[in-house]
Design an enzyme around this catalytic site. Structure first.
Site, PDB file in Angstrom:
ATOM      1  CD  GLU A 177      15.809 -13.760   5.134  1.00 56.39           C
ATOM      2  OE1 GLU A 177      14.704 -14.367   5.758  1.00 56.39           O
ATOM      3  OE2 GLU A 177      16.287 -12.574   4.524  1.00 56.39           O
ATOM      4  CG  ASP A 195      -1.551   0.983   1.399  1.00 56.42           C
ATOM      5  OD1 ASP A 195      -2.607   0.726   0.198  1.00 56.42           O
ATOM      6  OD2 ASP A 195      -1.724   1.838   2.426  1.00 56.42           O
TER       7      ASP A 195
HETATM    8  C1  NOJ Z   1      -4.543   2.840  -1.080  1.00 51.68           C
HETATM    9  C2  NOJ Z   1      -5.786   1.768  -1.000  1.00 51.68           C
HETATM   10  O1  NOJ Z   1      -5.634   1.344  -1.823  1.00 51.68           O
HETATM   11  C3  NOJ Z   1      -6.475   2.615  -0.083  1.00 51.68           C
HETATM   12  O2  NOJ Z   1      -8.119   1.992   0.061  1.00 51.68           O
HETATM   13  C4  NOJ Z   1      -6.351   2.972   1.320  1.00 51.68           C
HETATM   14  O3  NOJ Z   1      -7.532   4.145   1.377  1.00 51.68           O
HETATM   15  C5  NOJ Z   1      -4.642   3.956   1.299  1.00 51.68           C
HETATM   16  N1  NOJ Z   1      -4.215   3.329   0.085  1.00 51.68           N
HETATM   17  C6  NOJ Z   1      -4.899   4.476   2.799  1.00 51.68           C
HETATM   18  O4  NOJ Z   1      -4.252   3.111   3.078  1.00 51.68           O
END
Ligand code: NOJ
Length: 566
Positions: free
Chosen positions: A280, A214
């Site tokens: 690993e 993310d």
């Molecule tokens: C990207 C994620 O896909 C989204 O749903 C989220 O709100 C933001 N990052 C923050 O984590």
């Protein structure tokens, strides 16, 4: 010209079709209205029938759910609303038994404010080592009343929140690029880096095949945290989604001014480090970057041979339904990633954007939607949207590389536009005081069986976001084995893609079918997408896939076919 991805290796992820499960909206075994891990386990057979290679699960970790689980309070446990670690193990075992790999979501840019690390940082006070795990700063102005800089949260409003000391006086400010409940971690801290190595190993030891990372462009911020005002982008998610604030419009060829919070060079050493952790382990484990970075030549840095394996191609997702734009983005994608030996990925929908069965019919005044609701401009036509979505998917699944599918798109689901305001849950909706609808419309629990409570999402009919009353025709059982249904279109495309190894193939453009056509050969399959609205003559060949009805030997507009070489 032939654009090839062959000769790059044949690891599974180079060609995989990866299905995104949004756990809270996939299948609910308890009937509480929120999907869960046992629910997923119970429905995995249907994904085998669909023909996907892997699943990616959005976060199911311990979380107060302020951002639907992207606010993690414990990276190594399952939130009770989704089940237990044993439920995860059972789900993963079933997936692996079916030959489906499992990718989990890693959220390293920020934690929940309820995470023990943040609570310890608050308790330990200013100047402590614990505070250094996050981005605490003194405020500006005589009493520190002003935020440390002018950055705005992706969800709207300031990116800084001031804390209150135990004695009730105002204290430092902490950075949150997203909601105030999602404080940014300090990735300059070796301690933070060590924690996340442990998190990776925890899940790798449990057998996961990889991680979707993310906000993979956000972990490092520019020294000094300088002020920055993003240009007006006028499109995309406009900040309602994942952090594409300040990007150039899709398919720009030059690098935009890099905001001090995105795409800093320092992120790459983190991914090189993680690469060595994954090495690993046996079994071709993967990292996939959620990085809203343009142009594609820059995004390719995330997938250099010693970094991640994949990066989402959001430039492709945001490309308008135009033959010129599509040809250009496909060319640029394949060539940009090829310079670093990586496959291109392709994606049209996810839990952050307007579903492509609606997005592709939005009008020019509101091209990406940024979350659409009843009062949004340029309301999409459902028939046109589905027709284009089926054509777009048929085009995408013919391309070499790896493709992502978002749950429900195989059913042709549209965005749910008319959600009642009172049911909306996206922090974007709250942080913009209802000015931006946000992402709830693509997150409504999906329909499995027509004419049952909750369309088979559960047995009670409870649903954390209300399901529309007219979804019977979209339900999986209304479409399974029904010729011409969207589900059968996806199944046929995936079976052909696998049988002809299209994911590892090479693309050779066909240029003589007219300006509104995107056409190419990929091995034995010729893909022809008529992106315009005027029918064209089809070349001779055996039609093995058609996204819409054909009229004799002519290919109508907004329709894609695959021909098999004789
Ligand atoms: C990207 C994620 O896909 C989204 O749903 C989220 O709100 C933001 N990052 C923050 O984590």
């Amino acid at each position: 010209m032939t654009l090839t991805m062959t000769g790059l290796g044949s690891e599974w992820w180079r060609s995989a079709v990866i299905y995104q499960i949004y756990p809270r909206s996939f299948a609910d075994s308890t009937g509480d209205g929120i999907g869960d891990l046992p629910g997923i386990t119970g429905r995995l057979d249907s994904l085998k029938t669909l023909g996907v290679d892997a699943i990616w699960l959005s976060p199911f970790f311990t979380s107060p759910q302020k951002d639907a689980g992207y606010d993690v309070a414990d990276y190594c446990d399952v939130d009770p609303i989704f089940g237990t670690l044993a439920d995860f193990d059972a789900m993963q075992k079933k997936a692996h038994d079916l030959g489906i790999r499992v990718i989990v979501d890693l959220v390293p840019n920020h934690s929940s404010d309820q995470h023990v690390w943040f609570q310890e940082a608050l308790a330990a006070g200013e100047g402590s080592p614990e505070r250094d795990h996050y981005m605490f700063r003194e405020g500006k102005g005589p009493n520190g009343d002003l935020p440390p800089n002018n950055w705005e949260s992706v969800f709207g409003g300031p990116a800084w929140t001031r804390v209150t000391r135990p004695d009730g006086t105002p204290g430092q400010w902490y950075l949150h690029l997203f909601d105030s409940s999602q404080p940014d971690l300090n990735w300059q801290s070796e301690w933070v880096r060590a924690q996340f190595r442990d998190v990776l190993r925890f899940w790798l030891d449990r057998g996961v095949d990889g991680f979707r990372v993310d906000v993979a462009h956000g972990l490092i911020k520019a020294d000094g945290l300088p002020d920055y005002t993003p240009p007006e982008t006028g499109g995309s998610m406009g900040g309602s989604g994942s952090g594409n604030v300040g990007l150039e419009p899709a398919i720009s060829d030059h690098e935009a001014v890099t905001p001090p919070y995105w795409a800093q060079d320092g992120v790459h050493e983190i991914y090189r480090d993680w690469h060595t952790v994954l090495e690993e382990y046996e079994g071709e484990r993967v990292l996939c970057a959620e990085a809203w970075v343009e142009p594609l030549t820059k995004l390719a840095r995330w997938v250099r041979p010693d970094e991640m394996q994949q990066a989402f191609n959001f430039t492709y997702l945001e490309t308008p339904w135009s033959a010129t734009a599509l040809k250009r983005v496909i060319d640029t994608s394949i060539s940009s990633f090829a310079t670093v030996g990586a496959p291109s990925t392709w994606v049209l929908s996810n839990h952050d954007v307007v579903r492509h069965a609606s997005r592709l019919a939005l009008t020019a005044e509101n091209p990406q939607g940024a979350g659409i609701g009843p009062k949004s401009a340029g309301q999409p036509d459902r028939v046109v949207g589905l027709r284009r979505a089926r054509a777009a998917t048929s085009l995408m699944l013919g391309l070499p590389g790896s493709a992502y599918i978002y749950q429900g798109e195989e059913l042709g689901l549209p965005e749910v536009i008319d959600l009642p305001d009172a049911s909306r849950q996206d922090p974007t909706w709250f942080r913009t005081n209802g000015e931006k609808y946000g992402r709830d419309g693509c997150r409504v629990p999906i329909p499995w069986e027509a004419a049952t409570p909750g369309y088979g999402f559960n047995t009670t009919g409870a649903s954390w976001l209300p399901q529309p009353s007219d979804w019977d025709d979209y339900a999986r059982d209304s479409q399974l084995d029904v010729p011409g249904s969207t589900l059968e279109l996806y199944r046929t495309a995936l079976a052909l893609r696998s049988a002809h190894d299209l994911g590892l193939g090479a693309l050779e453009w066909i240029t003589d079918l007219g300006p509104a056509v995107v056409a190419f050969r990929n091995g034995a399959i010729t893909v022809i997408a008529n992106v315009g609205d005027v029918a064209i003559e089809l070349p001779v060949g055996q039609v093995v896939l058609a996204s819409g009805e054909l009229d004799g030997a002519s290919l109508p507009g907004d329709t894609t076919v695959w021909l098999l070489a004789q």
